[in-house]
Design a protein around this motif. Structure first.
Motif, PDB file in Angstrom:
ATOM      1  N   SER A  14       0.863  -1.180   0.000  1.00  0.00           N
ATOM      2  CA  SER A  14       0.000   0.000   0.000  1.00  0.00           C
ATOM      3  C   SER A  14       0.895   1.224   0.000  1.00  0.00           C
ATOM      4  N   THR A  15       0.678   2.112  -0.945  1.00  0.00           N
ATOM      5  CA  THR A  15       1.583   3.238  -1.126  1.00  0.00           C
ATOM      6  C   THR A  15       1.116   4.463  -0.340  1.00  0.00           C
ATOM      7  N   ARG A  16       2.032   5.396  -0.186  1.00  0.00           N
ATOM      8  CA  ARG A  16       1.706   6.654   0.485  1.00  0.00           C
ATOM      9  C   ARG A  16       0.918   7.583  -0.428  1.00  0.00           C
ATOM     10  N   ARG A  17       0.751   7.187  -1.694  1.00  0.00           N
ATOM     11  CA  ARG A  17       0.071   8.046  -2.671  1.00  0.00           C
ATOM     12  C   ARG A  17      -1.371   7.611  -2.939  1.00  0.00           C
ATOM     13  N   GLY A  18      -1.882   6.727  -2.105  1.00  0.00           N
ATOM     14  CA  GLY A  18      -3.303   6.436  -2.161  1.00  0.00           C
ATOM     15  C   GLY A  18      -3.720   5.347  -3.124  1.00  0.00           C
ATOM     16  N   PHE A  19      -2.879   4.357  -3.368  1.00  0.00           N
ATOM     17  CA  PHE A  19      -3.299   3.170  -4.095  1.00  0.00           C
ATOM     18  C   PHE A  19      -2.529   1.974  -3.554  1.00  0.00           C
ATOM     19  N   SER A  20      -3.128   0.794  -3.713  1.00  0.00           N
ATOM     20  CA  SER A  20      -2.504  -0.459  -3.302  1.00  0.00           C
ATOM     21  C   SER A  20      -2.193  -1.281  -4.538  1.00  0.00           C
ATOM     22  N   PHE A  21      -1.263  -2.237  -4.391  1.00  0.00           N
ATOM     23  CA  PHE A  21      -0.992  -3.118  -5.530  1.00  0.00           C
ATOM     24  C   PHE A  21      -0.436  -4.448  -5.066  1.00  0.00           C
ATOM     25  N   TRP A  22      -0.601  -5.436  -5.954  1.00  0.00           N
ATOM     26  CA  TRP A  22      -0.018  -6.776  -5.797  1.00  0.00           C
ATOM     27  C   TRP A  22       0.860  -7.024  -7.009  1.00  0.00           C
ATOM     28  N   PHE A  23       2.039  -7.584  -6.780  1.00  0.00           N
ATOM     29  CA  PHE A  23       3.055  -7.696  -7.835  1.00  0.00           C
ATOM     30  C   PHE A  23       3.606  -9.112  -7.877  1.00  0.00           C
ATOM     31  N   LEU A  24       3.763  -9.630  -9.091  1.00  0.00           N
ATOM     32  CA  LEU A  24       4.481 -10.894  -9.276  1.00  0.00           C
ATOM     33  C   LEU A  24       5.449 -10.766 -10.445  1.00  0.00           C
ATOM     34  N   HIS A  25       6.491 -11.609 -10.407  1.00  0.00           N
ATOM     35  CA  HIS A  25       7.583 -11.502 -11.375  1.00  0.00           C
ATOM     36  C   HIS A  25       8.150 -12.883 -11.658  1.00  0.00           C
ATOM     37  N   ASN A  26       8.431 -13.125 -12.904  1.00  0.00           N
ATOM     38  CA  ASN A  26       9.129 -14.325 -13.354  1.00  0.00           C
ATOM     39  C   ASN A  26      10.418 -13.888 -14.037  1.00  0.00           C
ATOM     40  N   GLY A  27      11.571 -14.307 -13.477  1.00  0.00           N
ATOM     41  CA  GLY A  27      12.842 -13.950 -14.090  1.00  0.00           C
ATOM     42  C   GLY A  27      13.886 -13.597 -13.050  1.00  0.00           C
ATOM     43  N   ASP A  28      14.962 -12.980 -13.526  1.00  0.00           N
ATOM     44  CA  ASP A  28      16.061 -12.567 -12.655  1.00  0.00           C
ATOM     45  C   ASP A  28      16.467 -11.139 -12.981  1.00  0.00           C
ATOM     46  N   LEU A  29      16.570 -10.336 -11.923  1.00  0.00           N
ATOM     47  CA  LEU A  29      17.070  -8.970 -12.031  1.00  0.00           C
ATOM     48  C   LEU A  29      18.409  -8.865 -11.310  1.00  0.00           C
ATOM     49  N   ASP A  30      19.153  -7.830 -11.634  1.00  0.00           N
ATOM     50  CA  ASP A  30      20.371  -7.520 -10.894  1.00  0.00           C
ATOM     51  C   ASP A  30      19.950  -6.871  -9.575  1.00  0.00           C
ATOM     52  N   LYS A  31      19.858  -7.680  -8.557  1.00  0.00           N
ATOM     53  CA  LYS A  31      19.301  -7.222  -7.280  1.00  0.00           C
ATOM     54  C   LYS A  31      20.092  -6.059  -6.688  1.00  0.00           C
ATOM     55  N   SER A  83      15.936  -2.614 -17.866  1.00  0.00           N
ATOM     56  CA  SER A  83      17.363  -2.298 -18.009  1.00  0.00           C
ATOM     57  C   SER A  83      18.231  -3.086 -17.027  1.00  0.00           C
ATOM     58  N   LEU A  84      17.631  -3.618 -15.965  1.00  0.00           N
ATOM     59  CA  LEU A  84      18.378  -4.361 -14.956  1.00  0.00           C
ATOM     60  C   LEU A  84      18.090  -5.860 -15.015  1.00  0.00           C
ATOM     61  N   THR A  85      17.545  -6.310 -16.139  1.00  0.00           N
ATOM     62  CA  THR A  85      17.162  -7.712 -16.292  1.00  0.00           C
ATOM     63  C   THR A  85      18.359  -8.569 -16.687  1.00  0.00           C
ATOM     64  N   ARG A  86      18.522  -9.679 -16.000  1.00  0.00           N
ATOM     65  CA  ARG A  86      19.553 -10.658 -16.351  1.00  0.00           C
ATOM     66  C   ARG A  86      18.999 -11.737 -17.278  1.00  0.00           C
ATOM     67  N   THR A  87      17.738 -12.104 -17.093  1.00  0.00           N
ATOM     68  CA  THR A  87      17.117 -13.154 -17.912  1.00  0.00           C
ATOM     69  C   THR A  87      15.783 -12.664 -18.460  1.00  0.00           C
ATOM     70  N   THR A  88      14.776 -12.629 -17.595  1.00  0.00           N
ATOM     71  CA  THR A  88      13.449 -12.181 -18.035  1.00  0.00           C
ATOM     72  C   THR A  88      12.854 -11.201 -17.036  1.00  0.00           C
ATOM     73  N   PHE A  89      11.945 -10.387 -17.542  1.00  0.00           N
ATOM     74  CA  PHE A  89      11.181  -9.445 -16.736  1.00  0.00           C
ATOM     75  C   PHE A  89       9.715  -9.596 -17.124  1.00  0.00           C
ATOM     76  N   ASN A  90       9.184 -10.772 -16.810  1.00  0.00           N
ATOM     77  CA  ASN A  90       7.770 -11.052 -17.014  1.00  0.00           C
ATOM     78  C   ASN A  90       7.055 -10.717 -15.713  1.00  0.00           C
ATOM     79  N   THR A  91       6.160  -9.754 -15.750  1.00  0.00           N
ATOM     80  CA  THR A  91       5.517  -9.282 -14.528  1.00  0.00           C
ATOM     81  C   THR A  91       4.017  -9.103 -14.739  1.00  0.00           C
TER      82      THR A  91
END
Length: 262
Positions: free
Chosen positions: A108-125, A173-181
Motif C-alpha cells: 500500500s503506497t503513500r500516494r493512495g493506491f494499493s498493488f499486488w506484484f508478481l515476477h518471473n525472471g532474474d534482475l540484478d538485485k 534495463s536491470l534484467t539478467r534473464t526475463t522481466f515477465n511481470t
C-alpha cells in the motif's frame, strides 16, 4: 524461474486455467529440457478480486501439494461473475526459501493506491537496491522480485501509462534473464487496473530452450489471459506467443496493448 498466470473474465472460465497452472508447476517439460528439473515447488500464491472482495493467499507449499489451498481458490472461482486473478508458482533463484519470498507481494503506497506484484525472471538485485536507495544490509535474504516491488511502492506516483512505462523500463534495463511481470492496482474509488510486461534479454530470446521456457502466451476471448508458456500444454486453446517487449494495460472494460520498444 517461475510459472505465472493473469486472467480476467468469468470465474468459472478461469477455473480451468487455474487447473492448467497447477499442472504446469508440477510437470514442466520446457523446464526439463533446459535444466533437467520439472517442478516449480518453492511456494505459490494468488490474489483474486471478485464481487468487491480481495483474496490474497500465499503458501510455502508447492501448489500441487497444497490441496486445501488450491481447492479453496477453485471454490472462490465458481459461478459466472467477473473475476481478476494473478497466480504465481515459485522456482527460487534469488532470496531465501520460505513464505516471505512467495509471491504475489502486497504493498500500500503513500500516494493512495494499493498493488499486488508478481515476477518471473532474474534482475540484478544489487542494482535495483542502488536504484531505490535502499540499504543492502536490510535485504540480504529477500528476492530481487521483492526489492523491485518495494522500489515501485516508493517511486511510482500513480498507475498511469507513462508513469508505468518509465519505472518498469528501469526493471527491463536491470534484467539478467526475463522481466515477465503482472501487477494489479486497486484505486480509492474501488476500481482496478492491471499492468503486464513480457520481456527477456536478447541472449535468452535467441536460445530456443530459454525462449520456449520463458516466453509468455496470450489468450483473448471470453477470458483474457497472459500466462507462462507451459500452460499451453495443459489447456488447449488458441494461445498466441507474445512478442518480446510487449506490455498490456488492462481494466474492467478494455485491454490496451503497448509497444514501448524495450
Amino acid at each position: 524461474m517461475c510459472r505465472i498466470l493473469f486472467a480476467r473474465g468469468p470465474g468459472e472460465k478461469i477455473g480451468s486455467l487455474t487447473e492448467a497452472f497447477r499442472k504446469s508447476a508440477e510437470n514442466d517439460p520446457y523446464r526439463a529440457r533446459r535444466s533437467g528439473k520439472r517442478q516449480h515447488a518453492d511456494g505459490w500464491g494468488y490474489v483474486l478480486l471478485r464481487n468487491g472482495v480481495v483474496y490474497h493467499y500465499r503458501s510455502s507449499k508447492a501448489v500441487f501439494e497444497d490441496g486445501e489451498g488450491f481447492s479453496k481458490l477453485l471454490g472462490l472461482l465458481e459461478g459466472g461473475e467477473e473475476a481478476v486473478l494473478l497466480a504465481h508458482a515459485r522456482a527460487s533463484s534469488q532470496g531465501s526459501l520460505g513464505l516471505f519470498n512467495v509471491q504475489p507481494f502486497a504493498f500500500s503506497t503513500r500516494r493512495g493506491f494499493s498493488f499486488w506484484f508478481l515476477h518471473n525472471g532474474d534482475l540484478d538485485k544489487e542494482k535495483v537496491i542502488e536504484l531505490a536507495g535502499f540499504d543492502e544490509n536490510d535485504l540480504r535474504e529477500v528476492s530481487d522480485s521483492y526489492v523491485f516491488s518495494a522500489y515501485l511502492c516508493r517511486a511510482l506516483e500513480r498507475p498511469e501509462r507513462e508513469e508505468l512505462l518509465r519505472h518498469y523500463s528501469r526493471g527491463v534495463s536491470l534484467t539478467r534473464t526475463t522481466f515477465n511481470t503482472a501487477t494489479l492496482f486497486l484505486l480509492p474509488d474501488g476500481s482496478w487496473k492491471a499492468f503486464v510486461t513480457a520481456y527477456m534479454t536478447e541472449e535468452y530470446w535467441e536460445n530456443p530452450l530459454h525462449r520456449d521456457y520463458a516466453r509468455l502466451i496470450e489468450l483473448d476471448g471470453e477470458v483474457f489471459a497472459v500466462a507462462s508458456s507451459t500452460l499451453e500444454l495443459y489447456h488447449r486453446a488458441d494461445w498466441k506467443t507474445i512478442s518480446n517487449g510487449s506490455t498490456y494495460l488492462i481494466d474492467a472494460d478494455k485491454v490496451e496493448r503497448l509497444s514501448p520498444g524495450w
